[in-house]
Design an enzyme around this catalytic site. Structure first.
Site, PDB file in Angstrom:
ATOM      1  N   TYR A  65       0.850  -1.201   0.000  1.00  0.00           N
ATOM      2  CA  TYR A  65       0.000   0.000   0.000  1.00  0.00           C
ATOM      3  C   TYR A  65       0.874   1.235   0.000  1.00  0.00           C
ATOM      4  CZ  TYR A  65      -5.018   0.031  -0.067  1.00  0.00           C
ATOM      5  OH  TYR A  65      -6.304   0.029  -0.509  1.00  0.00           O
ATOM      6  N   GLU A  67      -0.444   4.795  -0.706  1.00  0.00           N
ATOM      7  CA  GLU A  67      -1.205   6.023  -0.973  1.00  0.00           C
ATOM      8  C   GLU A  67      -0.312   7.240  -0.780  1.00  0.00           C
ATOM      9  OE1 GLU A  67      -4.518   5.764   1.662  1.00  0.00           O
ATOM     10  OE2 GLU A  67      -5.784   4.786   0.173  1.00  0.00           O
ATOM     11  N   ASP A 218      -4.986  13.887 -25.696  1.00  0.00           N
ATOM     12  CA  ASP A 218      -5.115  12.498 -25.246  1.00  0.00           C
ATOM     13  C   ASP A 218      -4.430  11.602 -26.280  1.00  0.00           C
ATOM     14  OD1 ASP A 218      -5.958   9.928 -24.698  1.00  0.00           O
ATOM     15  OD2 ASP A 218      -8.090  10.423 -24.501  1.00  0.00           O
ATOM     16  N   THR A 244      -2.410   6.128 -22.459  1.00  0.00           N
ATOM     17  CA  THR A 244      -2.403   4.779 -21.889  1.00  0.00           C
ATOM     18  C   THR A 244      -1.025   4.192 -22.148  1.00  0.00           C
ATOM     19  OG1 THR A 244      -3.069   3.631 -23.908  1.00  0.00           O
ATOM     20  CG2 THR A 244      -4.846   4.433 -22.491  1.00  0.00           C
ATOM     21  N   LYS A 247      -1.214   0.504 -25.229  1.00  0.00           N
ATOM     22  CA  LYS A 247      -1.558   0.450 -26.650  1.00  0.00           C
ATOM     23  C   LYS A 247      -0.257   0.430 -27.458  1.00  0.00           C
ATOM     24  CE  LYS A 247      -6.136   2.291 -25.655  1.00  0.00           C
ATOM     25  NZ  LYS A 247      -7.146   3.342 -25.840  1.00  0.00           N
ATOM     26  N   ARG A 253      -1.186  -2.638 -18.789  1.00  0.00           N
ATOM     27  CA  ARG A 253      -2.471  -1.933 -18.857  1.00  0.00           C
ATOM     28  C   ARG A 253      -2.479  -0.799 -17.826  1.00  0.00           C
ATOM     29  NH1 ARG A 253      -6.552  -2.944 -21.618  1.00  0.00           N
ATOM     30  NH2 ARG A 253      -5.273  -4.538 -22.571  1.00  0.00           N
TER      31      ARG A 253
HETATM   32  C1  LIG Z   1      -8.177   3.775 -25.002  1.00  0.00           C
HETATM   33  C2  LIG Z   1      -8.475   5.208 -24.838  1.00  0.00           C
HETATM   34  C3  LIG Z   1      -8.745   5.754 -23.568  1.00  0.00           C
HETATM   35  C4  LIG Z   1      -9.012   4.937 -22.342  1.00  0.00           C
HETATM   36  O1  LIG Z   1      -8.122   3.998 -21.975  1.00  0.00           O
HETATM   37  P1  LIG Z   1      -8.562   2.832 -20.938  1.00  0.00           P
HETATM   38  O2  LIG Z   1      -7.254   2.345 -20.450  1.00  0.00           O
HETATM   39  O3  LIG Z   1      -9.340   1.840 -21.733  1.00  0.00           O
HETATM   40  O4  LIG Z   1      -9.389   3.446 -19.870  1.00  0.00           O
HETATM   41  C5  LIG Z   1      -8.889   7.131 -23.470  1.00  0.00           C
HETATM   42  N1  LIG Z   1      -8.795   7.914 -24.547  1.00  0.00           N
HETATM   43  C6  LIG Z   1      -8.571   7.416 -25.783  1.00  0.00           C
HETATM   44  C7  LIG Z   1      -8.472   8.371 -26.938  1.00  0.00           C
HETATM   45  C8  LIG Z   1      -8.422   6.051 -25.971  1.00  0.00           C
HETATM   46  O5  LIG Z   1      -8.228   5.583 -27.199  1.00  0.00           O
END
Ligand SMILES: *Cc1c(COP(=O)(O)O)cnc(C)c1O
Length: 452
Positions: A65, A67, A218, A244, A247, A253
């Site tokens: 933990y 936090e 994003d 993220t 990807k 993840r």
């Molecule tokens: C995949 C994605 C997210 C969210 O990612 P998660 O890990 O699935 O919550 C946010 N914004 C965009 C543009 C994405 O393609």
């Protein structure tokens, strides 16, 4: 129960031999490892992590933990955890050229929620990309909590065009500017989940400045391409960058946020205690591993290969008679418009036929889709995962031909069986985890046998 008849003997984790106390879960993990290595993974948001990333994710750090943040924790015993998280933060900053990094968001959606919370008051207006034209759920879907807290207005893409000199279905910056002027958003969001082109941050910055809005980019999808130099890096241009790690970046993840130093405090307190409790330090260790891997020269080659493969796959699909949204791709993903190939064929049916043929991808709306988001007229494909497994342009041509064949002859089970065999043969030549084949394989070395 899951069909495991086609599963080869594949270990599912670097510590496979240790998973002996729970045969049910062990069986499922091996079945999934088998699925991943015997079918084509073309979902644009997926990848194969290194065994080092798997190992960190499966480590004792899950027990702790912590936090708070490095140097300011609420529990004892965090001396080493602090070093882990500091390492992840420093590597993220160096990789993207950022002043501050928060590596605690459990996922991309959390990163976006925290960023909105740091930059806005409830009820403020956000201008983001229309969902059916490429935006993400967290960019204001009626089903997402984001649209209940903030007021979303949208921009989209230009109409389709046959003129190769002026491709359509690209972000309509005139619309971005018009809506911004009219709606006076506090925040403009750039970035998408199904957009096959590069997104330049500067036009968004100019528009944001003209209306006094902040800019968030994003880069959930292209983060790995940004790190590998194959997509513009918005870090110096945007106020906040979210992404993220699983990807194109090929890590565990999870999510992360980059920002300028003056926003560091607001971002950090929006993540914790604003949104989350204890961070997942085992995942943060794996993020550090992934940031380290993405800083290697070989990752630049990987990012370039992902894009070259996407172009090759796009060429092959166009030759099969598919119309490609925006006419092609310059990132890792392709959006197919199925209507010119076969007016009757929906995205839903195409996804199901291809799934039965061992080709895994997802249906997707296309701009101005007449069908619902559940049915759709499109398919989304990406090359990040199979490029990691070592596939190149000749394999992309073969995959395009197999997709064309399966969808053309979709009522002929014999043809689908042939496609399934060809897919299996192709996958057997490019195992995603060569170091893990064979049950009982012990822990294997760091990046052990990555393709590219
Ligand atoms: C995949 C994605 C997210 C969210 O990612 P998660 O890990 O699935 O919550 C946010 N914004 C965009 C543009 C994405 O393609």
């Amino acid at each position: 129960m899951t069909d495991r008849s086609t599963s080869p003997d594949v270990a599912a984790t670097p510590f496979d031999a240790w998973l002996t106390s729970d045969a049910e879960v062990a069986d499922l993990l091996r079945a999934e490892a088998g699925r991943q290595s015997t079918t084509l993974q073309l979902i644009a948001s997926e990848n194969f992590t290194s065994t080092a990333v798997l190992a960190a994710t499966g480590s004792v750090l899950t027990n702790k933990y912590s936090e708070g943040y490095p140097g300011r924790r609420y529990y004892g015993g965090n001396r080493i955890i602090d070093e882990v998280e500091e390492l992840a933060r420093e590597r993220a900053k160096a990789l993207f050229g950022a002043e501050h990094a928060n590596v605690q968001p459990h996922a991309g959606a959390n990163a976006n929620l925290a960023a909105y919370q740091a930059l806005l008051e409830p009820g403020d207006t956000i201008l983001a990309m229309r969902l059916d034209q490429g935006g993400h759920l967290t960019h204001g879907s009626p089903a997402s909590i984001t649209s209940k807290i903030w007021r979303f207005v949208a921009y989209g893409v230009t109409p389709a065009s046959d003129d190769p000199a002026r491709p359509g279905e690209v972000i309509d910056f005139d619309e971005v500017a018009d809506v911004a002027k009219r709606e006076r958003p506090k925040l403009i969001v750039a970035g998408a989940t199904a957009y096959p082109r590069l997104i330049e941050p500067e036009p968004f910055r100019e528009i944001a400045d003209s209306v006094g809005a902040k800019l968030m980019f994003d880069i959930a999808h292209p983060a790995g391409l940004v790190a590998g130099g194959a997509h513009p890096n918005p870090v110096a241009v945007a106020d906040v960058v979210t992404f993220t790690t699983h990807k194109t970046l090929r890590g565990p993840r999870g999510g992360a946020i980059l920002c300028r130093a003056e926003l560091a405090k607001a971002i950090d307190s929006a993540v914790f205690p604003g949104l989350q409790g204890g961070p997942l330090e085992h995942v943060i260790a794996a993020k550090a591993v992934a940031f380290g891997e993405a800083a290697l020269p070989s990752f630049r080659q990987y990012a370039a290969a992902v894009v070259a493969n996407a172009r090759a796959l796009a060429r092959g699909l166009a030759a099969e008679g598919f119309r490609l949204v925006s006419g092609g791709t310059d990132n890792h993903l392709i959006l197919i418009d199925l209507r010119t190939f076969d007016e009757e064929l929906t995205g839903k049916e195409a996804q199901e036929v291809l799934d039965r043929s061992g080709i895994t991808l997802n249906r997707n709306t296309i701009p101005d889709d007449q069908r619902s988001a559940f049915v759709t007229s499109g398919l989304r494909l990406g090359t990040a995962a199979q490029t990691t497994a070592g596939m190149g342009e000749p394999e992309m041509a073969e995959i395009a031909a197999l997709i064309g064949l399966a969808l053309r002859e979709r009522t002929d089970e014999g043809v689908l069986e042939t496609v399934r065999h060809s897919v299996r043969a192709l996958c057997d030549r490019f195992p995603p985890y060569p170091g893990l084949s064979g049950l009982g394989a012990g822990p294997v070395g760091a990046a052990g046998g990555r393709g590219s």
